[in-house]
Design an enzyme around this catalytic site. Structure first.
Site, mmCIF file in Angstrom:
data_model
loop_
_atom_site.group_PDB
_atom_site.id
_atom_site.type_symbol
_atom_site.label_atom_id
_atom_site.label_comp_id
_atom_site.label_asym_id
_atom_site.label_seq_id
_atom_site.Cartn_x
_atom_site.Cartn_y
_atom_site.Cartn_z
ATOM 1 N N LYS A 107 0.952 -1.135 -0.102
ATOM 2 C CA LYS A 107 0.158 0.259 -0.069
ATOM 3 C C LYS A 107 1.106 1.261 0.003
ATOM 4 C CE LYS A 107 -3.841 2.167 2.624
ATOM 5 N NZ LYS A 107 -4.861 2.163 3.624
ATOM 6 N N LYS B 255 1.121 9.753 6.000
ATOM 7 C CA LYS B 255 1.249 8.509 6.426
ATOM 8 C C LYS B 255 2.460 7.481 5.837
ATOM 9 C CE LYS B 255 -3.972 7.990 6.620
ATOM 10 N NZ LYS B 255 -5.135 7.148 6.283
ATOM 11 N N LYS C 63 -2.252 -1.674 -3.765
ATOM 12 C CA LYS C 63 -2.752 -0.455 -3.823
ATOM 13 C C LYS C 63 -1.935 0.658 -3.721
ATOM 14 C CE LYS C 63 -6.468 2.067 -1.223
ATOM 15 N NZ LYS C 63 -7.350 1.822 0.211
#
Length: 337
Positions: free
Chosen positions: A206, A229, A260
């Protein structure tokens, strides 16, 4: 007989690629990859209340739905042959806090949705996420302590939440918060609770991507997020690190792997499938969806063709399926063919 050999025949050694492209029937005979309804997982957004179908401005054609309306949507998806849905809650702001404690409420919104869907539509798969971002007041996927997303405490919490989601009827737990060790911890927790048949679809890679913006609007976290993040998502520049990250998830017991976002990372899809051979999925995220929708609404591209072409590209890259907001739209198109 007159020799009709052409210079092109001599150049190509009498091999002409266009021979297999000359007609619709030949193209169909040699087509290497096909998109079917079995490749589709539909991500959906759920809100508290009843009778609610609330359009998301940044995602044309996508709605937040209350549980009762989501059940009706799940019935339609099942009737179209879509194998599974993935649920994402938009939690009321009053229930969000620093630790995302509502994730541990057995009767929280995501678990209510699971129970209702599995009762009404038992033949559709339900995939749930245990990341804390829908539940936190700061918009991060984990517990925030003194400016740091703490790994181990977050893992403890998401493992407990995973058991509750399985208790509610979730078929697959798909943890997206990217904490180290989470897959192994969730697997042990599920097994200890007697949920050996509940699978884990790991967000194996991710990335800290620019393509998540509309999703954050959909679950109302965009304005909450403090910082970024990057300390737990993967740098978009790093392919080898992504594969190492996925390898740890495989070792810890992941049943399926996910990449992702999707389209910017087709190379990762291919490398992951080649390296591990596990069922591999891509998440065509909100930013990818919205680009196509916005361009189509402005008449700049053929939206249907672009939608189908991008989904087919995931199959070519080795994916077994795709999480896509286009799922119902695509399923309807495929049903007419």
């Amino acid at each position: 007989m007159q020799d009709k050999t052409h210079l092109v025949d001599e150049i190509t050694g009498h091999r002409r690629m266009r021979r297999n492209r000359k007609a619709d029937w030949t193209r169909r005979l040699v087509q290497e990859n096909r998109l079917t309804v079995d490749d589709l997982i539909w991500p959906v957004f759920v809100v508290a209340g009843s009778g609610i179908v609330e359009p998301i401005p940044a995602m044309p054609g996508v709605n937040r739905m209350s549980v009762d309306q989501l059940v009706e949507a799940a019935k339609e998806a099942a009737d179209l042959g879509i194998p599974a849905i993935a649920t994402f809650p938009n939690i009321e702001m009053a229930l969000r806090d620093e630790t995302g404690s509502n994730s541990l409420d057995a009767n929280n919104l995501i678990n209510q949705a699971t129970m209702a869907i599995k009762k009404a539509v038992p033949n559709i798969g339900v995939i749930t996420d245990v990341a804390l971002d829908p539940f936190t007041s700061h918009g991060h996927d984990g517990i925030l302590r003194q400016g740091e997303i703490v790994n181990d405490e977050t893992v403890d919490q998401v493992a407990r939440a995973a058991v509750m989601q399985a208790d509610a009827g979730a078929d697959i737990i798909s943890p997206s918060e990217m904490m180290d060790g989470r897959i192994g911890a969730i697997r042990r927790a599920l097994d200890a609770a007697g949920h050996q048949n509940v699978g884990i679809m790991s967000y194996a890679t991710k990335f800290a991507s620019a393509f998540y913006g509309p999703y954050r609007e959909a679950i109302s976290t965009g304005g909450l997020l403090k910082g970024d993040k990057k300390t737990y998502y993967i740098d978009p520049a790093n392919g080898a690190e992504a594969i190492r990250d996925a390898a740890l998830d495989v070792e810890e017991g992941a049943d399926m792997l996910m990449v992702k976002p999707g389209l910017p990372y087709l190379d990762i899809c291919w490398r992951m499938k080649e390296a591990f051979g596990l069922p591999t999925f891509a998440y065509q995220v909100s930013g990818e969806y919205t680009q196509i929708k916005a361009a189509a609404m402005n008449g700049w591209i053929d939206g249907e063709r672009a939608m189908l072409e991008t989904l087919l590209s995931f199959k070519r890259a080795g994916c077994d399926g795709v999480l896509t907001y286009f799922a119902v739209e695509v399923a309807r198109i495929l049903a007419k063919r």
